[in-house]
Design an enzyme around this catalytic site. Structure first.
Site, PDB file in Angstrom:
ATOM      1  N   ASP A 140       0.843  -1.190   0.000  1.00 19.57           N
ATOM      2  CA  ASP A 140       0.000   0.000   0.000  1.00 19.57           C
ATOM      3  C   ASP A 140       0.887   1.251   0.000  1.00 19.57           C
ATOM      4  O   ASP A 140       2.110   1.169   0.159  1.00 19.57           O
ATOM      5  CB  ASP A 140      -0.896  -0.025   1.237  1.00 19.57           C
ATOM      6  N   GLU A 186       2.460   5.662  -3.773  1.00 18.43           N
ATOM      7  CA  GLU A 186       2.593   6.864  -4.611  1.00 18.43           C
ATOM      8  C   GLU A 186       3.977   7.521  -4.510  1.00 18.43           C
ATOM      9  O   GLU A 186       4.434   7.994  -5.553  1.00 18.43           O
ATOM     10  CB  GLU A 186       1.505   7.889  -4.217  1.00 18.43           C
ATOM     11  N   ASP A 193      -8.901   4.212  -2.543  1.00 20.21           N
ATOM     12  CA  ASP A 193      -9.940   4.255  -1.507  1.00 20.21           C
ATOM     13  C   ASP A 193     -11.110   5.107  -1.988  1.00 20.21           C
ATOM     14  O   ASP A 193     -11.209   6.296  -1.687  1.00 20.21           O
ATOM     15  CB  ASP A 193      -9.350   4.829  -0.215  1.00 20.21           C
TER      16      ASP A 193
END
Length: 806
Positions: free
Chosen positions: A463, A466, A532
């Site tokens: 996760d 970025e 999300d």
């Protein structure tokens, strides 16, 4: 060359105004500089530089570097070293001059060509474009206030046209520019911003009115055809509608793909005033690849050649993945596994999401909640279930590895060495910098030795890729965050994938779930998801084109959190627009006042059955197929079994993507390019070469309009009714039906129920529908080889899979 008309110019005063604006805090129109006219005239020489053609111009260089008969890289720069430098991160292919030739025609154009494409480079003597004239006084006033005609940094009118070998136009570069980045004061302080050296680089291409554009990563505002849109190509978790993910690869309806070779923040304006303008914040050159293809899949074959293979994932990945944010304990996770097995339902993967450590960065599992992870995984494996573990890349300051990481400079940090925690609390901390090779090796070995070897976890969820802080003012090991803004996901996923390969060889396949991507990240055993997103009907509708453009970006594996991650705010007075098609009466403990959520979950789940990867996730107290009431449960079970009945077909599609690089979740433009009606159909797509899928995205709807592309006949999956292509039908869509048709091609129909058993895969009888039957090849895997008889497998370009024509 096409579109010889060029009337989009502004005068020298405009150049000065834009330079001033570029160096101000509030600049928001970076692309305009590329429209300024200039006239650099110089000598033109061409040289064969062993693997490239080099054209010298006065104060600049043009380099053409072939990678195959249909692939060429074009680089333009004002500095020799940058122009001759190799391609950037994500590109792994080696240039090849084989079959390429150079000539100069009678008009002075350099003509560089192969059996696949031809490039015409205009000589410097070609007159530059110019605006309509002004009177002398008018022009002198502008020169006085905007400092005349100083075009030291461009734009440069180096017109470069690319056609097929048969002279079909593909695209034309009209001009490009390099404007130095300069230090500037912040608007509200006396301090100076610390920005990267280098240039703001820009290029302007033609955009004929009938051209359409796809790809460029994940944009979740609801568009499919990107023409007449501004694309902000950088990773942005907080983007309106859902996270933006930058993959700077665009596919055109005119038969080419364009890779923009710059990882900094890039703005792309498509189609405005019949121009495409690409503008990047930091670079020392304009560099891009053009891939020509008679068919869309030829373009993806070229992308695969340049950036790497999309490997076959572990077979379990193509089944069903059950997740929730979060299952906080070992006991809860095992209870869910037993729930599926007790109900004789298929399930392949269970997820241990984040917040599983004692402290973020300890790289452990909290023993009070996970007392025996190794025993848990043994029990899951005995039930035929794999585990997917989330490992965040953050390290809180009071954890055991933090001081070591800080001392070695292995945390993403500001120029003065301070770790950048961004939005995070002190309990989360900054990200590890896996662009550092030593840090990446340590990261993988820590995961290996603390999770995989001792506990037996199967797959990893990386996760925050970025990274989930804004690196624009940070320093990475490879350079400034401003210059390399978008590359972290490539490095971070590679750290684990390459570690797996070093330590386990080919003994096991790799599956990594990741939230952001970049050029080449598909080669790291990756599945990407839509981040999300909100659990709403609007988000369901916008997710379809978001996924289609992402897979069109050369990334075959994409999914969503079925059915959304964040709950919307539900007010006490809330009521659905229509009476819910699924009763919430026995699901109130899960949905509370969101009365139409069971219906939304069912519709999203139906759509997810036809994803490359099917995964349920979200912030809900309960999230299993039996959590939304008995009416929903019966439908969800039906689609869950259908997912497994489709397994041989899906698995063969995955093998096709491995062979060709082409996605199998396919926007209609890929397979029906001769049908103009499909250019911007946002809510239908092909799942492989056979299934047309049309999800229901409106609450309360029991039918929907479905366009059947021209060029073939279709069969309704549910009724076997034959339908003509090139028409819009109204398809019946009661709550247990997702409209789906298949082409009149070889296909299997499956009807037998499947009862989940340990280590069991269904044996599916096949009955061909009308059309020529062809038996697909079978292929071996490293995991219980599956033989597929009479199931259509994708060949390199669907050879043998042609639809029945009218």
């Amino acid at each position: 060359m096409r579109h010889s008309f060029e009337g989009y110019c502004i005068g020298a005063y405009g150049f000065r105004r834009i330079l001033h604006t570029w160096n101000s805090k509030t600049f928001g129109a970076t692309a305009l500089l590329a429209t300024i006219a200039c006239s650099f005239i110089g000598t033109a020489t061409a040289q064969d530089n062993s693997s490239r053609f080099v054209l010298q111009r006065e104060n600049r260089i043009i380099v053409l570097e072939p990678y195959g008969p249909n692939i060429i890289r074009i680089t333009l720069s004002t500095t020799q070293s940058a122009g001759l430098a190799s391609a950037g991160y994500g590109i792994t292919a080696i240039p090849s001059m084989s079959g390429w030739r150079h000539e100069r025609d009678s008009a002075g154009y350099d003509v560089i060509y192969s059996a696949g494409i031809t490039v015409h480079v205009a000589p410097p003597t070609v007159p530059p474009p110019h605006p309509m004239p002004l009177d002398e006084l008018n022009q002198s006033l502008r020169s006085h206030y905007f400092y005349g005609d100083d075009h030291e940094h461009g734009p440069y009118n180096d017109s470069i046209s690319i056609t097929t070998a048969s002279e079909k136009p593909l695209l034309t570069l009209w001009r490009w520019s390099m404007v130095p980045n300069v230090e500037r004061k912040s608007w509200n302080t006396d301090t100076h911003e610390n920005i990267d050296s280098g240039y703001r680089v820009s290029a302007t291409f033609d955009s004929p009115p009938d051209e359409h554009y796809y790809g460029l990563g994940q944009q979740q505002q609801g568009a499919l055809d990107l023409r007449d849109h501004r694309i902000l190509c950088w990773h942005d978790y907080s983007s309106i509608g859902g996270e933006n993910v930058c993959v700077p690869f665009m596919v055109s309806s005119h038969g080419y793909g364009l890779i923009w070779d710059n990882p900094s923040k890039t703005t792309i304006d498509l189609g405005f005033n019949q121009k495409n303008v690409w503008s990047s914040e930091v670079g020392d050159r304009v560099s891009f690849f053009v891939i020509a293809g008679d068919k869309t899949d030829d373009i993806y074959q070229g992308y695969r050649q340049l950036t790497g293979v999309a490997h076959l994932l572990p077979k379990a990945t193509y089944g069903y993945i059950q997740s929730k944010a979060i299952y906080p304990t070992q006991d809860q996770l095992l209870a869910v596994a037993k729930g599926y097995r007790d109900r004789h339902l298929p399930l392949d993967v269970l997820v241990v999401d984040f917040l599983n450590m004692t402290k973020q960065g300890e790289l452990d599992l909290d023993p009070t909640r996970w007392p025996d992870p190794a025993g848990m995984n043994r029990e899951l494996h005995s039930m035929g279930i794999k585990s997917l573990l989330s490992v965040w890349p953050h390290f809180a300051a009071d954890t055991q590895f933090y001081d070591m990481l800080l001392k070695k400079g292995w945390l993403i940090h500001t120029p003065d060495g301070t770790p950048d925690s961004g939005w995070t609390t002190k309990e989360i901390g900054p990200n590890i910098d896996t662009t550092n090779a030593e840090a990446a090796k340590w990261w993988w070995e820590s995961i290996r030795d603390r999770y995989i070897k001792p506990f037996g976890f199967d797959y990893l969820w990386l996760d925050e890729t970025e990274p989930d802080i804004d690196p624009a003012n940070d320093v990475l090991s490879i350079g400034s965050g401003k210059r390399y803004y978008n590359v972290y996901p490539l490095f971070h996923t590679a750290s684990v994938y390459e570690g797996f390969r070093r330590d386990f060889g080919d003994s096991r396949r790799v599956m990594i779930l990741a939230r952001a991507a970049y050029l080449g990240a598909q080669r790291n055993g990756t599945v990407f998801w839509s981040s999300d997103i909100i659990s709403s009907w609007d988000m369901l509708k916008r997710s379809i084109p978001a996924g289609l453009n992402f897979t069109a970006s050369g990334m075959p594996y994409w999914d969503t959190d079925i059915a959304g991650f964040f709950s919307p705010t539900i007010y006490p007075t809330y009521h659905s627009a229509h009476k819910p098609l699924v009763s919430p009466s026995d699901a109130r403990a899960t949905v509370n006042g969101y009365e139409d959520y069971p219906e939304l979950f069912v519709r999203w789940f139906e759509w997810g059955t036809f994803h490359p990867v099917m995964r349920v996730h979200g912030e809900r107290e309960h999230n299993e197929v039996w959590s939304y009431g008995k009416q929903a449960e019966a439908i969800l079970e039906e689609y869950l079994r259908l997912r497994y009945q489709l397994m041989p077909y899906t698995y063969s599609l995955a093998y096709g993507s491995y062979q060709t690089g082409a996605p199998f979740m396919r926007a209609l433009f890929m397979d029906f390019s001769s049908d103009p009606e499909v250019a911007d159909i946002r809510d239908e797509y092909m799942f492989g070469p056979a299934f047309l899928v049309a999800p229901v995205v409106e609450q309360g709807a029991t039918s929907r309009k479905v366009y059947l592309p021209a060029g073939c006949d279709w069969y309704d999956y549910w009724t076997n009714k034959r339908l003509k292509g090139g028409q819009t039908i109204t398809a019946s869509a009661p709550i247990d039906i997702i409209p789906s048709s298949f082409e009149q091609v070889p296909l299997c129909r499956w009807a037998l129920p499947f009862k989940a058993r340990r280590n069991h895969r269904p044996s599916l009888p096949c009955a061909s529908i009308p059309g020529q039957m062809q038996t697909s090849r079978s292929f071996r895997t490293t995991e219980q080889p599956t033989r597929m008889r009479k199931v259509p497998a994708r060949s390199r370009s669907f050879t043998g899979m042609r639809r029945q024509t009218n």
